[in-house]
Design an enzyme around this catalytic site. Structure first.
Site, PDB file in Angstrom:
ATOM      1  CB  SER A   9     -99.805  30.716  -1.961  1.00  0.00           C
ATOM      2  OG  SER A   9    -100.349  31.965  -1.599  1.00  0.00           O
ATOM      3  CG  HIS A  34     -99.413  28.832   2.546  1.00  0.00           C
ATOM      4  ND1 HIS A  34     -98.638  28.628   3.674  1.00  0.00           N
ATOM      5  CD2 HIS A  34     -99.200  30.130   2.183  1.00  0.00           C
ATOM      6  CE1 HIS A  34     -97.993  29.739   3.976  1.00  0.00           C
ATOM      7  NE2 HIS A  34     -98.316  30.670   3.083  1.00  0.00           N
ATOM      8  CG  ASP A  36    -100.214  33.616   1.939  1.00  0.00           C
ATOM      9  OD1 ASP A  36     -99.308  33.446   2.773  1.00  0.00           O
ATOM     10  OD2 ASP A  36    -100.217  33.089   0.815  1.00  0.00           O
ATOM     11  CG  MET A  38    -101.459  38.963   4.031  1.00  0.00           C
ATOM     12  SD  MET A  38    -100.718  39.625   2.524  1.00  0.00           S
ATOM     13  CE  MET A  38    -100.127  38.123   1.755  1.00  0.00           C
ATOM     14  CG  HIS A  67     -97.985  32.669   6.254  1.00  0.00           C
ATOM     15  ND1 HIS A  67     -97.364  33.014   5.069  1.00  0.00           N
ATOM     16  CD2 HIS A  67     -97.241  33.262   7.240  1.00  0.00           C
ATOM     17  CE1 HIS A  67     -96.311  33.776   5.321  1.00  0.00           C
ATOM     18  NE2 HIS A  67     -96.231  33.946   6.628  1.00  0.00           N
ATOM     19  CG  MET A  69     -97.701  37.241   6.643  1.00  0.00           C
ATOM     20  SD  MET A  69     -97.732  37.129   4.854  1.00  0.00           S
ATOM     21  CE  MET A  69     -99.006  35.905   4.655  1.00  0.00           C
ATOM     22  CG  MET A 138     -91.492  34.805   5.120  1.00  0.00           C
ATOM     23  SD  MET A 138     -92.963  34.078   4.349  1.00  0.00           S
ATOM     24  CE  MET A 138     -93.154  35.092   2.881  1.00  0.00           C
ATOM     25  N   GLY A 146     -95.938  36.702  -6.420  1.00  0.00           N
ATOM     26  CA  GLY A 146     -95.309  37.100  -7.679  1.00  0.00           C
ATOM     27  C   GLY A 146     -93.975  37.810  -7.553  1.00  0.00           C
ATOM     28  CG  ASP A 176     -94.806  31.575   1.663  1.00  0.00           C
ATOM     29  OD1 ASP A 176     -95.056  31.675   0.458  1.00  0.00           O
ATOM     30  OD2 ASP A 176     -95.555  32.007   2.564  1.00  0.00           O
ATOM     31  N   GLY A 177     -92.415  31.714  -1.149  1.00  0.00           N
ATOM     32  CA  GLY A 177     -92.129  32.887  -1.965  1.00  0.00           C
ATOM     33  C   GLY A 177     -91.223  32.584  -3.142  1.00  0.00           C
ATOM     34  N   GLY A 198     -97.417  30.072  -5.186  1.00  0.00           N
ATOM     35  CA  GLY A 198     -98.598  30.836  -5.608  1.00  0.00           C
ATOM     36  C   GLY A 198     -98.634  31.025  -7.103  1.00  0.00           C
ATOM     37  CB  SER A 199     -96.997  33.548  -9.298  1.00  0.00           C
ATOM     38  OG  SER A 199     -97.075  34.490  -8.282  1.00  0.00           O
TER      39      SER A 199
HETATM   40  C1  DX5 Z   1     -96.363  36.234   0.503  1.00  0.00           C
HETATM   41  C2  DX5 Z   1     -97.084  34.945   0.793  1.00  0.00           C
HETATM   42  C3  DX5 Z   1     -96.818  33.840  -0.173  1.00  0.00           C
HETATM   43  C4  DX5 Z   1     -97.055  34.174  -1.603  1.00  0.00           C
HETATM   44  C5  DX5 Z   1     -96.533  33.080  -2.493  1.00  0.00           C
HETATM   45  O1  DX5 Z   1     -96.573  37.077   1.575  1.00  0.00           O
HETATM   46  O2  DX5 Z   1     -96.748  34.493   2.074  1.00  0.00           O
HETATM   47  O3  DX5 Z   1     -97.537  32.678   0.223  1.00  0.00           O
HETATM   48  O4  DX5 Z   1     -98.379  34.410  -1.874  1.00  0.00           O
HETATM   49  O5  DX5 Z   1     -96.705  33.463  -3.805  1.00  0.00           O
HETATM   50  P1  DX5 Z   1     -95.556  33.289  -4.900  1.00  0.00           P
HETATM   51  O6  DX5 Z   1     -95.335  31.819  -5.045  1.00  0.00           O
HETATM   52  O7  DX5 Z   1     -96.140  33.913  -6.115  1.00  0.00           O
HETATM   53  O8  DX5 Z   1     -94.340  33.985  -4.395  1.00  0.00           O
HETATM   54 ZN    ZN Z   2     -97.515  32.547   2.821  1.00  0.00          ZN
END
Ligand code: DX5
Ligand code: ZN
Length: 218
Positions: A9, A34, A36, A38, A67, A69, A138, A146, A176-177, A198-199
């Site tokens: 991510s 990926h 994100d 937003m 992605h 959002m 999700m 995180g 994802d997440g 991500g994290s």
């Molecule tokens: C949340 C995002 C994810 C997120 C993933 O809205 O769509 O892609 O950044 O991060 P982690 O792996 O830390 O949940």
């Molecule tokens: Zn995402």
């Protein structure tokens, strides 16, 4: 079974050196990037749009996964396609008739994805499934990295896997997440094909290659 795809991510990348980070991710053997995107409206957070994808596109062969959002995603899909996105994923909650928007995404030469928040009923999926290249489930509320993995997604993955297999379609399931060393094998066992991380990924003590290795193992 399809080979698991690893999709870091880019919300967690180092924004001071994005181009170098992309080169490092490529060298580490990731499959997708990926992004994100937003809008501060559909989700509280505000990140980046097509210009960032465009800036990173040159010289990078990885699959760019946008992605979205964002509210009213149909207004923005052309810009993401022109920026070089390979896949564009819209949220079920942002569109009344996803099939038409997904078909437009495909018409622009991109793969079409449909995303569902953890609490969104999956009912709308069947009517749109023929237009989907991937389904994003999700496993946290969208908006921030995180967060803690929501285990109820496992049953949803199984349900979508069954639906796809019964329809005889080749559609990837992306999760994802909260994906880490512990949750990755769980979502893979349930039927996931693409893991967004991500994290866990960006903070791995053994670097990106170490994170890829851990996530692929199952
Ligand atoms: C949340 C995002 C994810 C997120 C993933 O809205 O769509 O892609 O950044 O991060 P982690 O792996 O830390 O949940
Ligand atoms: Zn995402």
């Amino acid at each position: 079974m399809t080979e698991i795809k690893i999709a870091p991510s880019m919300l967690c990348a180092d924004f001071r050196r994005l181009k170098e980070d992309v080169a490092d991710l490529t060298a580490a053997g990731v499959d997708w990037l990926h992004f994100d995107c937003m809008d501060g409206h559909f989700v509280g957070n505000l990140t980046y749009g097509p210009l960032v994808l465009e800036a990173l596109r040159e010289g990078c062969e990885l699959f760019f996964d946008a992605h979205l959002m964002i509210a009213e995603p149909a207004r923005h899909i052309r810009a993401f396609a022109d920026a070089g996105a390979d896949g564009i994923c819209i949220h079920r909650e942002t569109v009344d008739g996803p099939a038409a928007v997904l078909a437009r995404i495909r018409g622009m030469g991109c793969q079409a994805g449909l995303a569902f928040n953890p609490a969104t009923p999956l009912d709308g999926l069947e009517a749109a499934i023929e237009e989907c290249d991937y389904v994003l489930l999700m496993s946290v509320e969208p908006g921030y990295a995180g967060q803690e993995f929501i285990p109820a997604v496992l049953g949803r993955i199984e349900r979508v896997r069954k639906l796809i297999d019964q329809a005889g379609l080749e559609i990837l399931i992306q999760v994802d997440g909260g994906i880490d060393a512990e949750t990755a094998p769980q979502v893979i066992a349930a039927g996931a094909d693409v893991l967004v991380s991500g994290s866990f990924f960006f903070n791995h003590p053994d670097g990106y290659a170490g994170a890829v290795k851990v996530l692929r193992r199952n």
